[in-house]
Design a protein around this motif. Structure first.
Motif, PDB file in Angstrom:
ATOM      1  N   SER A 120      52.099  34.177  52.252  1.00  0.00           N
ATOM      2  CA  SER A 120      52.090  35.639  52.219  1.00  0.00           C
ATOM      3  C   SER A 120      52.708  36.156  50.926  1.00  0.00           C
ATOM      4  CB  SER A 120      52.851  36.197  53.425  1.00  0.00           C
ATOM      5  OG  SER A 120      52.215  35.830  54.636  1.00  0.00           O
ATOM      6  N   GLN A 121      53.761  35.517  50.462  1.00  0.00           N
ATOM      7  CA  GLN A 121      54.374  35.930  49.198  1.00  0.00           C
ATOM      8  C   GLN A 121      53.388  35.789  48.042  1.00  0.00           C
ATOM      9  OE1 GLN A 121      58.371  34.390  48.363  1.00  0.00           O
ATOM     10  NE2 GLN A 121      58.677  34.025  50.542  1.00  0.00           N
ATOM     11  N   ASP A 122      52.629  34.694  48.060  1.00  0.00           N
ATOM     12  CA  ASP A 122      51.638  34.488  46.992  1.00  0.00           C
ATOM     13  C   ASP A 122      50.556  35.561  47.031  1.00  0.00           C
ATOM     14  OD1 ASP A 122      53.044  32.244  46.237  1.00  0.00           O
ATOM     15  OD2 ASP A 122      51.755  30.848  47.334  1.00  0.00           O
ATOM     16  N   ILE A 123      50.167  35.970  48.236  1.00  0.00           N
ATOM     17  CA  ILE A 123      49.153  37.018  48.371  1.00  0.00           C
ATOM     18  C   ILE A 123      49.688  38.338  47.821  1.00  0.00           C
ATOM     19  CG2 ILE A 123      47.888  38.416  50.055  1.00  0.00           C
ATOM     20  CD1 ILE A 123      47.710  35.864  51.790  1.00  0.00           C
ATOM     21  N   VAL A 124      50.935  38.669  48.152  1.00  0.00           N
ATOM     22  CA  VAL A 124      51.532  39.909  47.660  1.00  0.00           C
ATOM     23  C   VAL A 124      51.628  39.891  46.138  1.00  0.00           C
ATOM     24  CG1 VAL A 124      53.622  41.323  47.672  1.00  0.00           C
ATOM     25  CG2 VAL A 124      52.783  40.336  49.803  1.00  0.00           C
ATOM     26  N   LYS A 125      51.930  38.735  45.556  1.00  0.00           N
ATOM     27  CA  LYS A 125      52.019  38.634  44.097  1.00  0.00           C
ATOM     28  C   LYS A 125      50.675  38.918  43.434  1.00  0.00           C
ATOM     29  CE  LYS A 125      55.834  35.313  43.954  1.00  0.00           C
ATOM     30  NZ  LYS A 125      56.225  33.909  43.634  1.00  0.00           N
ATOM     31  N   MET A 126      49.601  38.537  44.107  1.00  0.00           N
ATOM     32  CA  MET A 126      48.272  38.786  43.541  1.00  0.00           C
ATOM     33  C   MET A 126      47.905  40.268  43.537  1.00  0.00           C
ATOM     34  SD  MET A 126      45.821  35.654  44.807  1.00  0.00           S
ATOM     35  CE  MET A 126      46.130  35.853  46.552  1.00  0.00           C
ATOM     36  N   ALA A 127      48.552  41.040  44.421  1.00  0.00           N
ATOM     37  CA  ALA A 127      48.241  42.476  44.518  1.00  0.00           C
ATOM     38  C   ALA A 127      49.004  43.232  43.445  1.00  0.00           C
ATOM     39  CB  ALA A 127      48.591  42.985  45.909  1.00  0.00           C
TER      40      ALA A 127
END
Length: 768
Positions: free
Chosen positions: A300-307
């Motif tokens: 989830s942290q990686d997904i947020v970083k992509m945003a």
């Protein structure tokens, strides 16, 4: 500093020479010990019975929702007024305050000395709790000490804050009972203020910050947040400052207006400083739990970083919709924001907006109370209850004109996530006990707008199941009135309908063919074959009455649906209700979602399942996913009425009792990718009905079959993997006699030692 220590020492001597201080220590130790032993007995009994412990014992005993620390917080406010009511009231009542005024000691030193004495006494109270912690650390395997220390820090900060309030109230009166009652009144006010003036936007955040409720619970949960730490420090400093100002007012004989101005100035300064600590960009966090349960998983942290860039989450609420519109009421906005706090922690630039509208919906209660009211009049009635300005509530048509995407959603409660770059997606609430989206659903929604995710095409045109309806036999998407948490669209997939009249678009990654009622034409078979040859992934679900129509689809894959229907005769349910058990290979070769099915023995329910057979001569590796029991299950070829007729095994006509494959996973290498295909003997197992139906004594987890299958078919993209490692502290290293030892230690020995010590000190004091 020396004078402060001197005052603190004198206060502690006076405190411990009185029976009240020892009495409180004994009662506190007894209550803490009884709470701990009750929880300990429950966990130990489960371990002795051989039941699997799938949770953290440290959390269950000490820091959980019903743990020892949580219970301590609930009755801590009862002790503090008894301790603080005489801190300054005693000085005023006995006249000794004049001696303090005449000595070379400042008012600040007097107050800090008294407060320091309370801080030391608080450490003494926590000493008994620390004995419980040390005992737990010795008997619980892999004890999670950091989270426990965080919980103790929260209790101590809460005690110190209570003590500062009690000190201030004691400085206002010479009557100790009045000081104690006033202290409890302030506690009640700080507990209630979080619900006050929430309808006033300017005041909402300030009053919510002032609330003391739940502050220490965050520490008990293992989360140390700068906002909570600063809250305790600021509130303590506020009441200490007010106490100093109170002594100054008495000593200097200042005017009432001047004193009130100073009090108000100190309060305003504390509130302003506190407000800045609530800003997401200024917050700091430390998750003390071993498994980081208060933090987003790494995926989830990686997904947020992509945003990258700005992001806005707009919440739409229909005021006259039934029940769940209250999640966005002005009184609930701050609680609603907390549901997104984990994501805001890693992306503090997220902006939250709330849009209120009104439109026609089914609200039986509102219609009964206001039968002759127009929509706007009904809205005005609700707005009055909510204390919401009707000017902020817009007609549905006006809102849709600004947000066209809303037209396809249910007219209830929904969120729209929008990136600064223009990508949008919806985040819904669900028709289950949890209601709100969890980390998995929120992460999937964000992932959907930051990257291209697999698209699922549902073949139509031959009587297949409908993805746009909410009936029991329809499936896999969701009903707008009763949205399903595990529906594909809520787990990050895009869905669409596909006809085999032309080649499948390249953007379709997964094709679903289920319950085909009429046979495909040669041209349609050719379109399907080209999709399979290019390595496209599929999910194929058969039905007993569709063997002739479905076999031409699956036979090129090495699978064949057989005549008849699988039966499992029982007294409680129709004979054609089959229970599919996940094989160990599903965990190692398919998806993590099947772990729970294998570990806990849950099943997938399959009404009217078709028998299957398979071979690996078509180039596919076949992995049985679900299997039936080996006894009591056979392919019934005669009986068709499973409600009134009795089924009997007849081997003479080809009925075979064995463990039948119910779901198969096929894979092969096609070019540079691995093609994946799931074949099910039943289409109902993924329907809306079976996904939510409960049957007595049947632990069905059909949603895991769906999640696991599509996770595998999407090559692990969605649903988002938010797993955490299992907590290692799941065993108590203690024999059966240990329960008696624990009870005696914390019910009698520890409180008894404190009681004896108190009696000895009191007798010696009396002797002097």
């Amino acid at each position: 500093m020396r004078k402060i220590l001197k005052i603190a020492g004198n206060e502690l001597r006076a405190l411990f020479c009185s029976p009240v201080a020892w009495f409180i220590l004994v009662i506190f130790a007894v209550q803490s010990g009884m709470t701990f032993t009750d929880l300990f007995r429950s966990v130990l009994r489960q371990q002795f019975m051989g039941e699997p412990i799938e949770y953290s014992i440290t959390t269950a005993l000490l820091t959980g929702m019903s743990g020892t620390f949580t219970v301590i917080q609930q009755y801590l406010y009862l002790y503090v007024p008894l301790l603080t009511m005489g801190l300054m009231s005693r000085e005023f009542g006995s006249g000794s305050i004049k001696l303090l005024y005449s000595s070379p000691i400042t008012n600040t030193q007097i107050i800090l000395g008294k407060f320091l004495a309370m801080m030391v006494y608080g450490l003494c109270m926590l000493g008994g709790v620390f004995v419980v912690v040390l005992y737990s650390a010795c008997i619980v395997q892999n004890f999670d000490m950091p989270v426990v220390l965080a919980g103790m820090l929260g209790i101590y900060l809460l005690f110190c804050t209570y003590a500062s309030i009690g000190l201030f109230m004691s400085s206002l009166t010479s009557y100790q009972v009045v000081a104690a009652i006033g202290t409890i009144a302030i506690f009640a006010m700080l507990g209630y203020v979080g619900n006050s003036w929430q309808h006033v936007e300017f005041v909402r955040d300030l009053t919510y910050w002032l609330a003391i409720n739940g502050r220490a619970s965050q520490f008990a949960n293992g989360m140390i947040c700068s906002e909570d730490v600063v809250y305790f420090i600021l509130v303590s400093a506020l009441f200490i400052s007010l106490s100093v100002l109170r002594l100054n007012a008495v000593r200097q004989k200042s005017t009432l207006a001047m004193n009130l101005g100073r009090y108000v100035g100190v309060c305003v300064l504390a509130i302003i400083l506190g407000y800045f600590t609530t800003l997401p960009v200024l917050k700091l966090y430390y998750d003390a739990t071993r498994m980081k349960v208060n933090t987003l998983t790494q995926n989830s942290q990686d997904i947020v970083k992509m945003a990258e860039g700005g992001m806005t989450i707009t919440t739409f609420s229909n005021l006259i919709a039934p029940s769940r519109n209250t999640f966005a009421s002005p009184e609930a906005i701050n609680r609603d924001k907390e549901r997104l706090s984990k994501f805001i922690r890693f992306k503090p630039e997220i902006k939250l907006k709330y849009v209120y509208y009104y439109d026609t919906t089914t609200n039986v209660v509102l219609d009964r109370h206001f039968p002759n009211h127009t929509l706007r009049e009904k809205m005005a009635e609700v707005a009055e209850v909510w204390k919401l300005d009707t000017a902020k509530v817009r007609p549905y048509e006006e809102v849709v004109a600004q947000y066209p995407e809303l037209a396809g959603e249910a007219k209830n409660f929904v969120r729209l996530i929008e990136r600064e770059s223009g990508e949008k997606t919806f985040l819904r609430i669900y028709d289950d006990m949890i209601v709100h989206p969890d980390e998995k659903e929120i992460a999937a929604a964000i992932k959907r707008i930051v990257m291209k995710l697999p698209k699922v095409g549902f073949v139509t045109g031959h009587g297949e199941r409908d993805i746009n309806k909410g009936g029991d036999r329809d499936y896999l998407r969701f009903s707008y009135d009763k949205p399903a948490r595990y529906a594909l669209i809520n787990q990050g997939f895009d869905v669409c309908e596909v006809r085999l009249e032309q080649d499948i678009p390249e953007e379709i990654n997964i094709l679903v063919i289920a319950d085909v009622k009429t046979a495909y034409s040669p041209e349609e078979y050719a379109v399907l074959s080209r999709y399979i040859d290019r390595g496209g992934n599929l999910l194929i679900a058969g039905e007993p009455r569709r063997v002739e129509e479905m076999n031409p689809i699956v036979e090129p894959l090495g699978v064949r649906f057989l005549p008849g229907v699988l039966v499992r005769p029982t007294e409680d349910y129709p004979a054609d209700l089959i229970l599919g058990k996940a094989t160990p290979a599903t965990v190692t070769d398919i998806a993590y979602a099947f772990t729970s099915m294998v570990r806990f023995g849950t099943v997938a329910t399959m009404p009217s399942c078709c028998p299957m057979e398979y071979s690996e001569d078509k180039g596919f590796r076949v992995i049985p996913m679900l299997m039936s029991d080996s006894t009591g299950v056979w392919n019934e070829l005669e009986t068709t009425d499973f409600l009134d007729d009795t089924v009997r095994l007849n081997t003479a006509i080809g009925e075979i009792e064995k463990s039948w494959p119910l779901a198969l996973a096929l894979q092969r290498q096609v070019g540079d990718k691995v093609q994946k295909i799931v074949v099910l003997g039943d289409a109902d197992c993924l329907s809306n009905g079976e996904g939510s139906r409960n049957r007595r004594e049947i632990a069905a987890t059909n949603y895991l079959l769906m999640s696991g299958s599509f996770y595998w078919l999407s090559d692990g993209e969605v649903p988002v993997d938010t797993r955490r490692e299992a907590a290692p502290d799941r065993k108590i290293e203690l024999g059966k006699a240990g329960m008696r030892v624990t009870t005696w230690l914390f019910w009698w020995v520890l409180p008894g030692l404190l009681l004896i010590t108190g009696i000895i000190v009191w007798i010696r004091r009396r002797g002097r």
